[in-house]
Design an enzyme around this catalytic site. Structure first.
Site, PDB file in Angstrom:
ATOM      1  N   TRP A 151     -11.526  -2.598   2.982  1.00 39.42           N
ATOM      2  CA  TRP A 151     -10.421  -1.864   2.355  1.00 39.42           C
ATOM      3  C   TRP A 151      -9.262  -1.762   3.332  1.00 39.42           C
ATOM      4  CZ3 TRP A 151     -10.902  -1.631  -2.577  1.00 39.42           C
ATOM      5  CH2 TRP A 151      -9.991  -0.893  -3.343  1.00 39.42           C
ATOM      6  N   ASP A 207      -0.232   1.850   3.582  1.00 41.86           N
ATOM      7  CA  ASP A 207       0.734   2.604   2.791  1.00 41.86           C
ATOM      8  C   ASP A 207       0.112   3.185   1.527  1.00 41.86           C
ATOM      9  OD1 ASP A 207       0.400   0.166   1.418  1.00 41.86           O
ATOM     10  OD2 ASP A 207       2.439   0.253   0.616  1.00 41.86           O
ATOM     11  N   GLU A 210      -1.943   0.902  -0.384  1.00 44.97           N
ATOM     12  CA  GLU A 210      -3.083   0.361   0.355  1.00 44.97           C
ATOM     13  C   GLU A 210      -2.942  -1.131   0.647  1.00 44.97           C
ATOM     14  OE1 GLU A 210      -6.579   3.259  -1.113  1.00 44.97           O
ATOM     15  OE2 GLU A 210      -6.158   1.649  -2.522  1.00 44.97           O
ATOM     16  N   GLU A 211      -1.712  -1.584   0.828  1.00 45.72           N
ATOM     17  CA  GLU A 211      -1.462  -3.011   1.016  1.00 45.72           C
ATOM     18  C   GLU A 211      -0.795  -3.337   2.342  1.00 45.72           C
ATOM     19  OE1 GLU A 211      -0.659  -4.010  -3.730  1.00 45.72           O
ATOM     20  OE2 GLU A 211       1.024  -3.600  -2.384  1.00 45.72           O
ATOM     21  N   GLU A 437      -3.466   3.154 -15.873  1.00 49.23           N
ATOM     22  CA  GLU A 437      -2.650   3.039 -14.669  1.00 49.23           C
ATOM     23  C   GLU A 437      -1.310   2.390 -15.004  1.00 49.23           C
ATOM     24  OE1 GLU A 437      -3.824   1.718 -10.320  1.00 49.23           O
ATOM     25  OE2 GLU A 437      -3.522  -0.067 -11.570  1.00 49.23           O
TER      26      GLU A 437
END
Length: 631
Positions: A151, A207, A210-211, A437
């Site tokens: 992750w 960030d 999550e990238e 989402e």
């Protein structure tokens, strides 16, 4: 119970009816929107509760207080609890509780207990003791055990946001005669998070999305609020706030590092290949909103001139109908469907419900601040934003003199603009009120990605609160959030960490550890990951499910290195091996038995920097390799 509109909100609707303003929608449309918001707010709040353990109807098996991102378990699997999402959601529940919904207190209390436990869980981001690195772990399994997959970690926003949510509840406890509980039960959880913020605010992390590994505007903004608000609570409770002394430098970094003259660059200290126009710069101001704060406060409030310029630049980037067909033909006077950033490719890069609602909330927040101040200053930076929705705007200060003054007309224009973003949400919300989402940017514009996203529901509730004139208690001190130093300086404060046992955390202790960096050259295909397992509990006791995931941050064709830094018990002898984690449900592949790897962890130096690495392995994969399953 549902809160009633405030006096200010009612007055605002009267202005809508009385003042004649260019681009204003009719009162009938406003009333139609009111009905949708009232109904959807109730649905959204209930759907949030449905996604919280242990009794949430959609999240069977979730622990008490665990806020689950989504009940969706496949394509994509969001059946986890993220610290960031959970904390933002809980902040909304705390706000609703403060508005009179007493049934939510049980959820808040369960959350406090669950977070006290999670703080102590050793995970791939690190351990809780001695230096708090494990608090940077972004997500956990629904039973509050560690998530062991690859992750984007660590992430630095979660502890700050959790502290903010719990500070709001602690302030209520103090005001209602329960200062001892706030001090002895809740503060220890908050204190750990503030220690983490103070110690690691100047360190890079992944960030909001999550990238990107770097420094994030959203994270820095959230950290500033946590430290300022934490210092105030600490003073009230008569305790020390470790880390809160870093607030001035965090504010300086926020002020100096992200602004490029037109908008805030969402992520710096990273080479993203993007413009930097990103929803995280808008959602950050939503999360730090204080209706009584000044527009030039260092926390970058929604009414901030740079913030408004940033809002325009970000929204306008989605007006390209070739990129976003859903927005074809929509004039600049109206809101549109907006997503994370225009270069987004996740699920083809669609608009998000929570972001589109967040755009509306940002504007409602700004209007509320101008109403509170009784004045609105437009400067050369913010003027282009206003010209789109009120062509007569000029760079000057407008003040409230009468119901139909230019001040009122401008605020009405901004409110109408905000309503048009909500109308977009209404248009693409299914009849049953479910919020996924995302919704597709191309016909038929249907919901996509994770279903029943908790953050989507929470964002709608928060937006509805602000439109109704319901605001959370102020957190910015009367003199401003912080005094920004003339010159920014890097730094941090050493955190102090202890399990919040009164809130239900296990009384974990720390043995003397030394940091070992495992590095292995292993060529992999996209979707394949490398783990390290060993004979110690830290390395999973040879259990693949508990093996430690390595990251590929330094991976290249020239050197395909996978690595992780792990705190191991000093002085112990460790046997270890690497494992390939395959895609598509294929069985993992272990190294050949001939690898036979062993190391001795160096003795502990109590005076050493806890972040120092004392051993670096230099390994190469031994054994069969994998192939993608093609799923």
């Amino acid at each position: 119970m549902m809160g009633f509109p405030s006096t200010k909100a009612i007055a605002r609707l009267l202005v809508l009816a009385v003042c004649s303003v260019a681009n204003a929608s009719g009162i009938k449309d406003v009333n139609d929107l009111e009905s949708f918001i009232e109904e959807q707010r109730a649905i959204s709040l209930q759907r949030v509760l449905d996604n919280i353990g242990p009794d949430g109807s959609r999240v069977e098996g979730a622990a008490a207080g665990a806020v689950i991102a989504s009940p969706t378990k496949d394509d994509p699997n969001y059946f986890f609890t993220w610290t960031r999402d959970a904390s933002l959601t809980m902040k909304v529940l705390v706000d609703e509780f403060l508005l009179g919904n007493e049934k939510l207190q049980t959820y808040i209390e369960d959350f406090i207990h669950s977070q006290a436990v999670l703080q102590t869980v050793t995970n791939p981001s690190g351990t809780f003791l001695p230096s708090g690195t494990g608090l940077g772990e972004p997500k956990y399994n629904v039973d509050l055990t560690r998530f062991n997959g690859a992750w984007g970690r660590p992430q630095r926003d979660g502890p700050a946001l959790r502290a903010v949510a719990l500070i709001g509840y602690s302030n209520w406890l103090v005001a209602n005669g329960q200062k001892k509980k706030a001090k002895e039960v809740v503060w220890p959880v908050i204190s750990n998070d503030l220690s983490f913020v103070g110690q690691y605010w100047n360190s890079t992390g992944f960030d909001t999305w999550e990238e990107v590994l770097g420094s994030s505007f959203f994270t820095t903004q959230s950290q500033l609020r946590a430290l300022v608000e934490g210092a105030t609570l600490a003073d009230t409770l008569g305790v020390e706030c470790t880390g809160c002394d870093q607030a001035p430098q965090v504010a300086c970094f926020l002020q100096e590092a992200y602004w490029n003259g037109e908008y805030f660059i969402a992520n710096i200290n990273a080479d993203t290949g993007r413009t930097g126009k990103d929803a995280n710069t808008v959602l950050g101001s939503v999360a730090t909103f204080d209706v009584n704060a000044k527009c030039d406060d260092p926390s970058v409030q929604p009414c901030n001139s740079q913030g408004l310029s940033n809002f325009k630049a970000w929204v306008d980037s989605f007006r390209n109908s070739t990129l976003y067909p859903i927005n074809e033909g929509v004039p600049k006077t109206q809101g549109i469907a907006v997503g994370r950033y225009t270069e987004d490719v996740y699920y083809t890069g669609n608009p998000w419900y929570l972001i589109t609602a967040g755009a509306a909330e940002y504007l409602y927040d700004a209007v509320a601040q101008w109403e509170t101040q009784g004045a609105l200053t437009i400067d050369e930076i913010s003027l282009p934003f206003f010209l789109d929705i009120y062509p007569a705007a000029k760079a000057k200060t407008y003040t409230s003199k009468s119901k139909c003054s230019e001040f009122s007309k401008i605020l009405k224009a901004v409110t109408t603009y905000a309503d048009s973003f909500v109308a977009v949400v209404e248009k693409y919300t299914p009849a049953d009120g479910s919020l996924a989402e995302q919704f597709n940017k191309t016909a038929p514009f249907n919901p996509t990605s994770a279903k029943d996203l908790t953050w989507s529901y929470a964002a709608f509730v928060s937006m509805a609160e602000r439109r109704s004139g319901q605001y959370p208690p102020s957190w910015v001190p009367a003199g401003g959030s912080v005094s920004v130093p003339d010159q920014c300086a890097p730094g941090s404060s050493k955190g102090v960490y202890a399990p919040a046992t009164a809130a239900g955390a296990p009384n974990v202790t720390v043995t003397c550890t030394s940091n070992v960096r495992f590095e292995v050259n292993a060529t992999t295909y996209f979707g394949e990951n490398i783990l390290v397992a060993g004979n110690t509990t830290d390395l999973g006791s040879w259990d693949v499910d508990n093996a430690w995931p390595l990251d590929a941050a330094s991976y290249s064709d020239r050197r395909p290195v996978w690595a992780a830094t792990i705190a191991l018990t000093a002085g112990e002898t460790v046997s270890y091996a690497y494992i390939r984690q395959e895609d598509c449900g294929q069985d993992p592949i272990r190294e050949s038995a001939t690898a036979n790897r062993t190391l001795i962890v160096p003795a502990c130096d109590p005076n050493a920097d806890p972040d120092d690495v004392v051993v670096v392995t230099d390994d190469a994969w031994h054994g069969p390799t994998g192939n993608t399953g093609g799923c």
